[in-house]
Design a protein around this motif. Structure first.
Motif, PDB file in Angstrom:
ATOM      1  N   LEU A   1     -19.428 -17.987  46.271  1.00  0.00           N
ATOM      2  CA  LEU A   1     -20.490 -17.515  45.382  1.00  0.00           C
ATOM      3  C   LEU A   1     -19.929 -17.226  43.982  1.00  0.00           C
ATOM      4  O   LEU A   1     -20.534 -17.585  42.966  1.00  0.00           O
ATOM      5  CB  LEU A   1     -21.096 -16.235  45.972  1.00  0.00           C
ATOM      6  N   LEU A   2     -18.761 -16.592  43.980  1.00  0.00           N
ATOM      7  CA  LEU A   2     -18.112 -16.248  42.707  1.00  0.00           C
ATOM      8  C   LEU A   2     -17.715 -17.516  41.952  1.00  0.00           C
ATOM      9  O   LEU A   2     -17.893 -17.615  40.731  1.00  0.00           O
ATOM     10  CB  LEU A   2     -16.869 -15.381  42.975  1.00  0.00           C
ATOM     11  N   VAL A   3     -17.194 -18.503  42.692  1.00  0.00           N
ATOM     12  CA  VAL A   3     -16.777 -19.769  42.069  1.00  0.00           C
ATOM     13  C   VAL A   3     -17.986 -20.440  41.412  1.00  0.00           C
ATOM     14  O   VAL A   3     -17.933 -20.823  40.236  1.00  0.00           O
ATOM     15  CB  VAL A   3     -16.126 -20.720  43.104  1.00  0.00           C
ATOM     16  N   ILE A   4     -19.096 -20.531  42.166  1.00  0.00           N
ATOM     17  CA  ILE A   4     -20.296 -21.198  41.634  1.00  0.00           C
ATOM     18  C   ILE A   4     -20.813 -20.452  40.396  1.00  0.00           C
ATOM     19  O   ILE A   4     -21.117 -21.059  39.371  1.00  0.00           O
ATOM     20  CB  ILE A   4     -21.392 -21.309  42.725  1.00  0.00           C
ATOM     21  N   SER A   5     -20.870 -19.106  40.492  1.00  0.00           N
ATOM     22  CA  SER A   5     -21.373 -18.308  39.361  1.00  0.00           C
ATOM     23  C   SER A   5     -20.510 -18.522  38.119  1.00  0.00           C
ATOM     24  O   SER A   5     -21.031 -18.693  37.005  1.00  0.00           O
ATOM     25  CB  SER A   5     -21.377 -16.815  39.675  1.00  0.00           C
ATOM     26  N   CYS A   6     -19.198 -18.503  38.323  1.00  0.00           N
ATOM     27  CA  CYS A   6     -18.304 -18.632  37.163  1.00  0.00           C
ATOM     28  C   CYS A   6     -18.333 -20.036  36.570  1.00  0.00           C
ATOM     29  O   CYS A   6     -18.195 -20.190  35.358  1.00  0.00           O
ATOM     30  CB  CYS A   6     -16.874 -18.239  37.538  1.00  0.00           C
ATOM     31  N   VAL A   7     -18.499 -21.045  37.423  1.00  0.00           N
ATOM     32  CA  VAL A   7     -18.584 -22.423  36.897  1.00  0.00           C
ATOM     33  C   VAL A   7     -19.865 -22.570  36.066  1.00  0.00           C
ATOM     34  O   VAL A   7     -19.846 -23.147  34.975  1.00  0.00           O
ATOM     35  CB  VAL A   7     -18.508 -23.459  38.042  1.00  0.00           C
ATOM     36  N   ILE A   8     -20.974 -21.987  36.567  1.00  0.00           N
ATOM     37  CA  ILE A   8     -22.241 -22.038  35.808  1.00  0.00           C
ATOM     38  C   ILE A   8     -22.073 -21.296  34.478  1.00  0.00           C
ATOM     39  O   ILE A   8     -22.484 -21.781  33.418  1.00  0.00           O
ATOM     40  CB  ILE A   8     -23.414 -21.449  36.644  1.00  0.00           C
ATOM     41  N   TRP A   9     -21.450 -20.134  34.549  1.00  0.00           N
ATOM     42  CA  TRP A   9     -21.202 -19.339  33.331  1.00  0.00           C
ATOM     43  C   TRP A   9     -20.367 -20.158  32.328  1.00  0.00           C
ATOM     44  O   TRP A   9     -20.667 -20.201  31.136  1.00  0.00           O
ATOM     45  CB  TRP A   9     -20.494 -18.047  33.724  1.00  0.00           C
ATOM     46  N   THR A  10     -19.346 -20.845  32.840  1.00  0.00           N
ATOM     47  CA  THR A  10     -18.496 -21.666  31.971  1.00  0.00           C
ATOM     48  C   THR A  10     -19.313 -22.782  31.312  1.00  0.00           C
ATOM     49  O   THR A  10     -19.163 -23.034  30.107  1.00  0.00           O
ATOM     50  CB  THR A  10     -17.332 -22.281  32.783  1.00  0.00           C
ATOM     51  N   ILE A  11     -20.177 -23.436  32.095  1.00  0.00           N
ATOM     52  CA  ILE A  11     -20.989 -24.530  31.530  1.00  0.00           C
ATOM     53  C   ILE A  11     -21.917 -23.992  30.436  1.00  0.00           C
ATOM     54  O   ILE A  11     -22.068 -24.599  29.373  1.00  0.00           O
ATOM     55  CB  ILE A  11     -21.786 -25.262  32.629  1.00  0.00           C
ATOM     56  N   VAL A  12     -22.518 -22.820  30.704  1.00  0.00           N
ATOM     57  CA  VAL A  12     -23.404 -22.207  29.697  1.00  0.00           C
ATOM     58  C   VAL A  12     -22.612 -21.923  28.418  1.00  0.00           C
ATOM     59  O   VAL A  12     -23.055 -22.238  27.312  1.00  0.00           O
ATOM     60  CB  VAL A  12     -24.045 -20.903  30.250  1.00  0.00           C
ATOM     61  N   LEU A  13     -21.421 -21.366  28.584  1.00  0.00           N
ATOM     62  CA  LEU A  13     -20.579 -21.064  27.409  1.00  0.00           C
ATOM     63  C   LEU A  13     -20.184 -22.337  26.667  1.00  0.00           C
ATOM     64  O   LEU A  13     -20.183 -22.380  25.437  1.00  0.00           O
ATOM     65  CB  LEU A  13     -19.323 -20.303  27.841  1.00  0.00           C
ATOM     66  N   MET A  14     -19.844 -23.381  27.424  1.00  0.00           N
ATOM     67  CA  MET A  14     -19.457 -24.653  26.798  1.00  0.00           C
ATOM     68  C   MET A  14     -20.614 -25.210  25.972  1.00  0.00           C
ATOM     69  O   MET A  14     -20.420 -25.720  24.870  1.00  0.00           O
ATOM     70  CB  MET A  14     -19.069 -25.677  27.872  1.00  0.00           C
ATOM     71  N   TYR A  15     -21.826 -25.113  26.526  1.00  0.00           N
ATOM     72  CA  TYR A  15     -22.998 -25.619  25.816  1.00  0.00           C
ATOM     73  C   TYR A  15     -23.259 -24.809  24.541  1.00  0.00           C
ATOM     74  O   TYR A  15     -23.498 -25.370  23.471  1.00  0.00           O
ATOM     75  CB  TYR A  15     -24.240 -25.606  26.719  1.00  0.00           C
ATOM     76  N   ARG A  16     -23.190 -23.467  24.685  1.00  0.00           N
ATOM     77  CA  ARG A  16     -23.415 -22.590  23.514  1.00  0.00           C
ATOM     78  C   ARG A  16     -22.356 -22.867  22.440  1.00  0.00           C
ATOM     79  O   ARG A  16     -22.655 -22.877  21.248  1.00  0.00           O
ATOM     80  CB  ARG A  16     -23.335 -21.121  23.910  1.00  0.00           C
ATOM     81  N   ALA A  17     -21.121 -23.066  22.889  1.00  0.00           N
ATOM     82  CA  ALA A  17     -20.025 -23.328  21.953  1.00  0.00           C
ATOM     83  C   ALA A  17     -20.313 -24.612  21.171  1.00  0.00           C
ATOM     84  O   ALA A  17     -20.154 -24.668  19.951  1.00  0.00           O
ATOM     85  CB  ALA A  17     -18.712 -23.455  22.709  1.00  0.00           C
ATOM     86  N   TYR A  18     -20.779 -25.624  21.896  1.00  0.00           N
ATOM     87  CA  TYR A  18     -21.110 -26.918  21.281  1.00  0.00           C
ATOM     88  C   TYR A  18     -22.283 -26.753  20.310  1.00  0.00           C
ATOM     89  O   TYR A  18     -22.242 -27.243  19.179  1.00  0.00           O
ATOM     90  CB  TYR A  18     -21.450 -27.903  22.396  1.00  0.00           C
ATOM     91  N   SER A  19     -23.313 -26.035  20.780  1.00  0.00           N
ATOM     92  CA  SER A  19     -24.514 -25.841  19.974  1.00  0.00           C
ATOM     93  C   SER A  19     -24.193 -25.137  18.654  1.00  0.00           C
ATOM     94  O   SER A  19     -24.669 -25.544  17.596  1.00  0.00           O
ATOM     95  CB  SER A  19     -25.528 -25.020  20.793  1.00  0.00           C
ATOM     96  N   ILE A  20     -23.364 -24.094  18.715  1.00  0.00           N
ATOM     97  CA  ILE A  20     -23.048 -23.337  17.494  1.00  0.00           C
ATOM     98  C   ILE A  20     -22.041 -24.086  16.617  1.00  0.00           C
ATOM     99  O   ILE A  20     -22.234 -24.211  15.412  1.00  0.00           O
ATOM    100  CB  ILE A  20     -22.549 -21.920  17.850  1.00  0.00           C
ATOM    101  N   SER A  21     -20.995 -24.624  17.225  1.00  0.00           N
ATOM    102  CA  SER A  21     -19.954 -25.257  16.403  1.00  0.00           C
ATOM    103  C   SER A  21     -20.455 -26.542  15.743  1.00  0.00           C
ATOM    104  O   SER A  21     -19.953 -26.934  14.693  1.00  0.00           O
ATOM    105  CB  SER A  21     -18.687 -25.518  17.215  1.00  0.00           C
ATOM    106  N   CYS A  22     -21.444 -27.213  16.366  1.00  0.00           N
ATOM    107  CA  CYS A  22     -21.951 -28.471  15.786  1.00  0.00           C
ATOM    108  C   CYS A  22     -23.358 -28.320  15.209  1.00  0.00           C
ATOM    109  O   CYS A  22     -23.938 -29.307  14.765  1.00  0.00           O
ATOM    110  CB  CYS A  22     -21.943 -29.577  16.838  1.00  0.00           C
TER     111      CYS A  22
END
Lengths: 193, 94
Positions: free
Chosen positions: A144-165
């Motif tokens: 459960l923790l692995v899935i939650s953290c992977v989802i959190w990472t994907i959300v962060l990656m998307y936000r990072a892309y959205s803001i930086s670009c």
């Protein structure tokens, strides 16, 4: 608090994000080597086979560098803003920070025991191994923790892309998914070769 | 009683045409100037956007300095500036 968890890049980018991200990625690679955990894909995490320190660093770096490169190219092609490569790589490095949590948590699981259990149960191969209630509970919680953290990472990656670009909406989502698939393909190709 | 921040109306409430300034008054001697003056383009922006532009000018147009002043990241400030530029361009088109 919510902003810091899901939109930290509104406050941190550039060199600060890069140095914090690189620091946490280094720790993640060391834990991966210690716990024999592979980060063999942009958002993949597998435990089992032996991982040397060099390989752990290589996998971590390949995931980060390749995905960031695809995102930078996509940003250059689709965004009207002037993008700094430092922001793309820096924010993507920081976005990978949550991956240290599942990597640490996976060390709590007796992977060889679980593998032996699955091997016997699914392929009727090897010795019969029984998993106790504690093992199953730990496995469930870690999963459960692995899935939650992977989802959190994907959300962060998307936000990072959205803001930086400076990209939003359909354009951002589609190009992000395309880059994720391309980078995942590239990292998997390396694993196969 | 709370003071209400008055906003400069941009469009006519009746026909939606662009408004112009008709009269100006000196608050100290009450001299009045009557005429028909076009409002500056920047007055079409929100107060926050106008303040951002003033602050941006004050730091010499440096996004880095602006980011540290606003305690925000460089790309966040750049994106904000890009949005304002987009809004100004849309006023120009109108």
């Amino acid at each position: 608090m919510k902003t810091w968890l899901f939109r930290p890049f509104e406050f941190i980018a550039g060199y600060t994000a890069l140095f914090i991200g690189l620091g946490i990625m280094t720790l993640t690679a060391i834990v991966c080597a210690a716990g024999n955990i592979h980060l063999d894909g942009v958002i993949d995490l597998h435990a089992g086979s032996e991982v040397g320190l060099g390989r752990a660093f290589f996998e971590t770096a390949l995931n980060w560098l390749s995905f960031s490169l695809f995102l930078y190219i996509a940003g250059m092609l689709t965004s009207l803003s002037s993008i700094r490569i430092l922001d793309v790589y820096g924010t993507q490095a920081l976005a990978r920070a949550p991956l240290i949590i599942p990597v640490l948590a996976t060390m709590l699981v007796d992977v060889s025991k679980v593998n032996a259990y699955l091997q016997h149960k699914l392929m009727n191969d090897g010795q019969a191994v029984t998993l106790g209630a504690g093992d199953i509970l730990t496995l469930g919680l870690v999963g459960l923790l692995v899935i939650s953290c992977v989802i959190w990472t994907i959300v962060l990656m998307y936000r990072a892309y959205s803001i930086s670009c400076n990209l939003k909406g359909k354009k951002a989502v589609i190009s992000f998914i395309a880059c994720l698939l391309l980078a995942e393909g590239l990292t998997k190709l390396y694993t196969i070769l | 009683m709370a003071t209400i921040e008055k906003k400069l109306p941009q469009n006519c409430p009746s026909c939606s045409s662009k408004m112009k300034v008709k009269k100006m008054v000196c608050p100290s001697c009450e001299t009045e100037v009557d005429g028909l003056f076009t409002m500056p383009l920047l007055s079409s922006l929100s107060n926050d956007d106008q303040l951002f532009i003033v602050d941006f000018m004050k730091v010499g147009g440096s996004l880095k300095d602006m980011a540290s002043k606003m305690k925000l990241s460089y790309p966040t400030v750049r994106n904000h500036l890009d949005e304002i530029i987009e809004r100004i361009n849309s006023f120009d088109k109108k």
